[in-house]
Scaffold this motif. Structure first.
Motif: not given
Length: 702
Positions: A412-416, A474-477, A448-449
């Motif tokens: 889970d790298l959403g925090a980036l 920034n993409s699904a994978l 920006k991710g």
């Protein structure tokens, strides 16, 4: 003397008569319409006074106000913004003649405050601080009298005998964030309160924020400056507890010896509690100073000691000590950490950094360490039997296949996406994946991710590694790109450390350019693409002795027993070069070259990155004389490499050997015919035996 006495008695009598007349002829309830009208005019809200307004005489002259409510606009969950059951206020009369406002005990009982933010962002506080609205409702001559009124007000002195807030409550609701904070049993007391006089204040409160319940209490002494602009504190002490069912703060304490603007204060704190699978006991101290302009907070000598225990840690218990110096600019919302020292069970890191509070926080850092062992912080691997080996022993190929199944879980790298970071890391000695790395330098950023290693360099087993990498979430994978160069690295100790593999030695020069989608082990193996160029010099392949394979093959052809030698199973070479191309879960090569004084080896084939299977065909040619191989000098001998990465298997391909070498095939046929004559004598010329021999030769050479 009598005249003075008569004058005093006259003044007292005048005051008594005045008070009597005030109480007799002035009914304070008549002020209700005036108060409600002015509140409505200024705020647009209704003030409802249900109880009576009455005079009070002890200990000083004052007023008591009964049940009162200040209304909310329509559309909010509760009708009142503020309400209370009873308020008492008393004022000394004589000091008013000297422009001194002496207020007696102020007591507010059963007060309740309700603040709500609706889903559209509107709150019931909107409009209450609208200065333009207040100005529009003010009297026309107020502006002309501002300077005069300010001069008069500046001469007044205010003193309060005591303030008491009893059993108050508050509710703060935010429909946007779906949070509800309820504060209950709020009690506050303040002793004799007047400028330049120390007085004591106490408080206690209980509350709940969604599922989190808490309680707090404390006390302090305070001193208000003569100009009412600053306040001093001393002997501040507070403690708190909280619990939300998962996180429990058993006891949190905060202490402050004194607080004066522009001077250092000594702060102490302690907190202990637990979260799932982790208990903590934290305590610390620091010196704190607030600048005279109220804008800069300076922190010096901060020391925080954390004693941790639980299964959530890489170790059963840990001790982490943090020392730091920092400043915080309130206007800019900027924290600067000029000194940061962290000691986690002997692993030491030092550095500096900054933090800018914004919609997307901005972090800058520079960190360094003499020695970091990453492996010691990773969870220990459980000592279990090798399931693949166990399955192979009983012939269970399905179980062996399961053992090779890589993980499909994506990190889970959403925090980036919600932070900007830029920094540098320098490590003198680093251990990772059991490999020893030295003089590590990393320049990295997140924006920006996209997380980027702009520059990476380190010394690795007598050589050097440099490179760069990036991950875009920034993409699904998440997608990634990796470029690195390995120069003159001793490959045997590296493979031994990282993979417990001792099958290849030499000096490695490797260039990699790889990319892919997905960071789980399964996605990396399936989706990685790119190329890896390999050049290994002065090396050795362990586990196979190709000259011995050739000698034994020659002996079999002559009907002789295999040569029994004590030669180590290894093949030395002067250079090994190849380019691996990766894609669709396969790594393949068509230009494998190995050169040695005795042999020239070329090859092509592939390996499956998912199940780790190997299918490689190597053609070996003897290029030097001697060592019992003169008869096959110049002949290309094919060797098939199969098995998997952990247990490769080498096999001489007899069919291809003879199929592609007419001279060797002719020699082999002569040796077979000679053997038949020795075995059958004159009968070897029998047609049946010849036919059987021909079939044998066809099966061998075709």
């Amino acid at each position: 003397m009598k005249k003075i006495l008569y004058i005093l008695l006259g003044l007292i009598l005048l005051v008594v008569i005045g008070i009597g007349a005030l109480v007799t002829f002035v009914n304070p309830n008549q002020f209700k319409p005036l108060l409600t009208e002015q509140v409505k005019k200024i705020t647009g809200r209704d003030l409802v006074i249900k109880g009576d307004i009455s005079w009070r005489f002890f200990p000083t002259l004052g007023l008591s106000v009964g049940e009162t409510a200040f209304r909310n606009p329509t559309g909010f969950a509760q009708p009142n913004l503020v309400q209370f059951k009873q308020a008492d206020l008393s004022v000394s009369v004589l000091p008013l003649l000297s422009q001194q406002l002496d207020i007696g005990d102020m007591r507010l009982e059963g007060a309740h405050v309700f603040v709500q933010t609706l889903k559209n962002g509107v709150t019931n506080l909107d409009g209450l601080t609208d200065k333009k609205a207040v100005a529009d409702n003010a009297t026309t001559d107020k502006a002309a009298n501002d300077n005069q009124q300010t001069a008069k007000h500046s001469q007044w002195k205010v003193a309060v005998a005591g303030i008491e807030l009893v059993d108050a409550s508050a509710e703060i609701r935010n429909d946007q964030t779906k949070t509800v904070a309820q504060l209950n049993h709020i009690n506050f007391t303040l002793g004799n309160f007047k400028p330049q006089t120390w007085t004591k204040a106490t408080f206690d409160i209980q509350g709940k924020v969604n599922a989190l319940s808490f309680s707090a209490k404390g006390s302090t002494e305070l001193n208000l400056a003569a100009d009412y602009k600053n306040v001093e504190l001393k002997s501040f002490a507070a403690q708190m507890s909280m619990n939300d069912g998962k996180t429990e703060i058993k006891n949190a304490q905060l202490g402050l010896d004194q607080f004066t603007i522009g001077q250092w204060s000594n702060v102490t704190f302690a907190v202990n509690g637990q979260v799932p699978n982790l208990s903590f006991d934290t305590h610390g101290s620091a010196k704190v100073k607030l600048s005279p302009d109220h804008n800069t907070v300076t922190l010096k000598g901060l020391k925080v000691t954390n004693d941790l225990a639980g299964s959530a840690l890489p170790r059963s218990t840990m001790n982490v000590v943090v020392n730091s110096d920092a400043t915080y600019d309130i206007n800019q919302k900027l924290a600067l950490v000029s000194k940061l020292d962290i000691n986690a069970d002997g692993t030491k890191v030092s550095g500096s950094g900054s933090y800018l509070a914004a919609a997307i926080p901005d972090v800058r850092f520079a960190l360094s360490s003499d020695n970091i062992d990453i492996d010691s912080w990773l969870p220990a691997k459980k000592a279990t039997p090798d399931s693949a080996e166990s399955a192979a022993e009983v012939g269970d190929t399905s179980a062996a296949a399961v053992a090779h199944q890589p993980s499909t879980v994506e990190p889970d790298l959403g925090a980036l996406k919600n932070i900007n970071v830029a920094g540098m890391i320098a490590i003198k000695q680093l251990k990772i994946a059991n490999a020893d790395v030295a003089n590590v330098k990393v320049v990295t950023s997140i924006k920006k991710g996209v997380a980027t290693i702009n520059r990476f360099e380190a010394n690795l087993y007598d050589g050097k590694i440099t490179g760069s990498a990036s991950v875009d979430v920034n993409s699904a994978l998440p997608s990634y790109r990796l470029k690195n160069t390995i120069t003159n690295v001793a490959i045997l100790p590296l493979l031994k450390a990282v993979a417990n593999n001792q099958q290849l030695a030499g000096k490695a020069n490797i260039t990699a350019d790889l990319s892919g989608n997905g960071l789980s082990e399964a996605n990396i193996r399936h989706n990685i693409t790119g190329s890896v160029k390999v050049n290994i010099s002065d090396g050795t392949v362990y586990g196979v002795n190709i000259p011995d394979l050739l000698r034994n093959a020659k002996a079999k052809l002559k009907g002789q027993a295999e040569a029994k030698t004590d030669t180590t199973k290894k093949t030395d070479f002067s250079a090994l070069t190849t380019t691996l191309r990766l894609g669709n879960g396969i790594a393949s090569t068509d230009n494998f070259q190995l050169a040695s004084p005795l042999l020239a080896i070329s090859g092509q084939g592939k390996t499956n990155l998912v199940d780790e299977g190997i299918d490689l065909m190597i053609n070996t040619k003897v290029v030097a004389s001697g060592k019992g191989l003169d008869e096959i000098k110049g002949i290309s001998v094919p060797i098939h490499v199969g098995g998997d990465w952990q247990q490769p298997k080498y096999r001489l391909n007899i069919k291809d050997l003879f199929k592609n070498n007419a001279v060797l095939e002719s020699k082999a046929k002569k040796e077979i015919n000679r053997g038949l004559e020795k075995l059958f004598g004159d009968k070897a010329k029998d047609d049946n035996i010849k036919n059987a021999a021909d079939k044998l030769l066809k099966g061998l050479f075709n």
